[in-house]
Motif scaffolding. Structure first.
Motif, PDB file in Angstrom:
ATOM      1  N   LYS A  12      46.959  45.130  36.290  1.00  0.00           N
ATOM      2  CA  LYS A  12      47.409  43.967  37.074  1.00  0.00           C
ATOM      3  C   LYS A  12      48.853  43.640  36.689  1.00  0.00           C
ATOM      4  O   LYS A  12      49.146  43.384  35.518  1.00  0.00           O
ATOM      5  N   SER A  14      51.978  41.050  37.565  1.00  0.00           N
ATOM      6  CA  SER A  14      52.276  39.802  38.275  1.00  0.00           C
ATOM      7  C   SER A  14      53.601  39.939  39.021  1.00  0.00           C
ATOM      8  O   SER A  14      54.414  40.837  38.736  1.00  0.00           O
ATOM      9  N   GLY A  51      50.790  41.218  42.030  1.00  0.00           N
ATOM     10  CA  GLY A  51      50.890  39.803  42.379  1.00  0.00           C
ATOM     11  C   GLY A  51      52.058  39.573  43.328  1.00  0.00           C
ATOM     12  O   GLY A  51      52.711  40.521  43.786  1.00  0.00           O
ATOM     13  N   ARG A  57      53.810  31.359  46.139  1.00  0.00           N
ATOM     14  CA  ARG A  57      52.448  31.036  45.691  1.00  0.00           C
ATOM     15  C   ARG A  57      51.917  29.982  46.652  1.00  0.00           C
ATOM     16  O   ARG A  57      52.541  28.927  46.833  1.00  0.00           O
ATOM     17  N   THR A  79      52.906  40.094  48.208  1.00  0.00           N
ATOM     18  CA  THR A  79      52.375  41.157  47.328  1.00  0.00           C
ATOM     19  C   THR A  79      52.554  42.530  47.970  1.00  0.00           C
ATOM     20  O   THR A  79      52.726  43.520  47.283  1.00  0.00           O
ATOM     21  N   GLY A 132      46.271  41.257  48.117  1.00  0.00           N
ATOM     22  CA  GLY A 132      45.182  40.607  47.375  1.00  0.00           C
ATOM     23  C   GLY A 132      43.832  41.019  47.929  1.00  0.00           C
ATOM     24  O   GLY A 132      43.594  42.196  48.221  1.00  0.00           O
ATOM     25  N   SER A 139      43.234  34.551  43.758  1.00  0.00           N
ATOM     26  CA  SER A 139      44.438  34.982  43.043  1.00  0.00           C
ATOM     27  C   SER A 139      44.364  36.491  42.849  1.00  0.00           C
ATOM     28  O   SER A 139      43.286  37.090  42.938  1.00  0.00           O
ATOM     29  N   THR A 140      45.495  37.091  42.564  1.00  0.00           N
ATOM     30  CA  THR A 140      45.486  38.541  42.369  1.00  0.00           C
ATOM     31  C   THR A 140      44.823  38.924  41.027  1.00  0.00           C
ATOM     32  O   THR A 140      44.375  40.054  40.892  1.00  0.00           O
ATOM     33  N   ASP A 141      44.745  38.006  40.071  1.00  0.00           N
ATOM     34  CA  ASP A 141      43.963  38.285  38.843  1.00  0.00           C
ATOM     35  C   ASP A 141      42.512  38.564  39.225  1.00  0.00           C
ATOM     36  O   ASP A 141      41.882  39.515  38.746  1.00  0.00           O
TER      37      ASP A 141
END
Ligand code: UDP
Length: 237
Positions: A12, A14, A51, A57, A79, A132, A139-141
């Motif tokens: 991952k 960011s 991310g 955001r 992204t 995503g 969230s991309t996490d």
């Protein structure tokens, strides 16, 4: 003839890793990052979720008056730009690459097809997932955790800017905070350690997926983590 199974990781990155702290993409920064990934791709199967915080955001835009869903779609489109930039520099560094997008845009990326992604990985291609999950409020996490589970990755590697692992408390607020070599998902969630989204932590916890949180500095850290070095913090059950 039996083939030994190669290590498969989900990395991952960011948005900060693309902009070098600025809005947009910094080619020098992305090129250095791509070289690190391409080096490790010679022996490890690498999938990447990117991310988009260097562009937008959704939560921040909605606080300033935009509709949250629409703002989140803008975040997801950001992204995709990062995914294309990373693809370009990965190819320049000698790594075969495919981008898959969760929002259909067939001219720029393949659609997200997990079995095809696995096939690319088996063939030694780096697979970059953009847009995503294609769903607002994610969230991309969390997407990195979900995609890791779906494609059968061995670990989620969360590369961070400005912090080199999980700390006992917020190191920017508490000078006594110490870096943890290992922490359980339960503890991370109970203590509200926000280095990774709680949804991503709980998805990994519920499905027994290990996570390694590490810093992108010094140079070479991304390669080392992909190759399996225990830098940063291991988060497990
Ligand atoms: N986003 C979303 N759904 C997803 C992934 C991302 O709505 O499945 C939007 C959301 O607005 C988010 C933005 O895309 O703020 C950028 O992603 P993220 O904040 O995870 O990027 P990072 O902080 O890793 O740069």
């Amino acid at each position: 003839m039996t083939e030994t199974k190669r290590r498969r990781v989900m990395l991952k990155l960011s948005g900060e890793a693309f902009g070098g702290g600025q809005l947009g993409v910094n080619p020098d920064v992305v090129s250095a990052l791509a070289r690190e990934i391409a080096e490790a791709a010679k022996s490890v199967e690498i999938a990447i979720v990117v991310g988009g915080g260097n562009f937008f955001r959704g939560a921040e835009l909605s606080q300033r008056g935009m509709d949250r869903g629409r703002a989140d779609y803008m975040g997801m489109l950001g992204t995709v730009m990062n995914a294309l930039a990373l693809q370009d520099f990965l190819e320049q560094a000698g790594a075969a690459t495919r981008v898959q997008s969760a929002i259909s845009m067939t001219q720029v990326a393949e659609p997200y097809i997990p079995l095809r992604a696995e096939r690319h990985l088996e063939k030694g291609r780096v697979v970059v997932f953009g847009a995503g999950a294609g769903l607002p409020y994610f969230s991309t996490d969390t997407v990195a955790a979900q995609r890791a589970l779906e494609i059968g990755a061995d670990v989620v590697l969360v590369a961070k800017n400005g912090v080199d692992g999980v700390y006992s408390d917020d190191p920017r607020v508490n000078p006594d905070a110490v870096k943890l070599d290992r922490v359980s998902y339960q503890e991370a969630l109970t203590k509200g350690l926000k280095v990774v989204d709680s949804t991503a932590f709980s998805l990994c916890m519920d499905n027994g997926m290990p996570m390694q949180v590490f810093g992108m500095e010094p140079a070479g850290s991304v390669t080392r983590a992909i190759l399996g070095e225990a830098i940063g913090t291991l988060v497990v059950n």
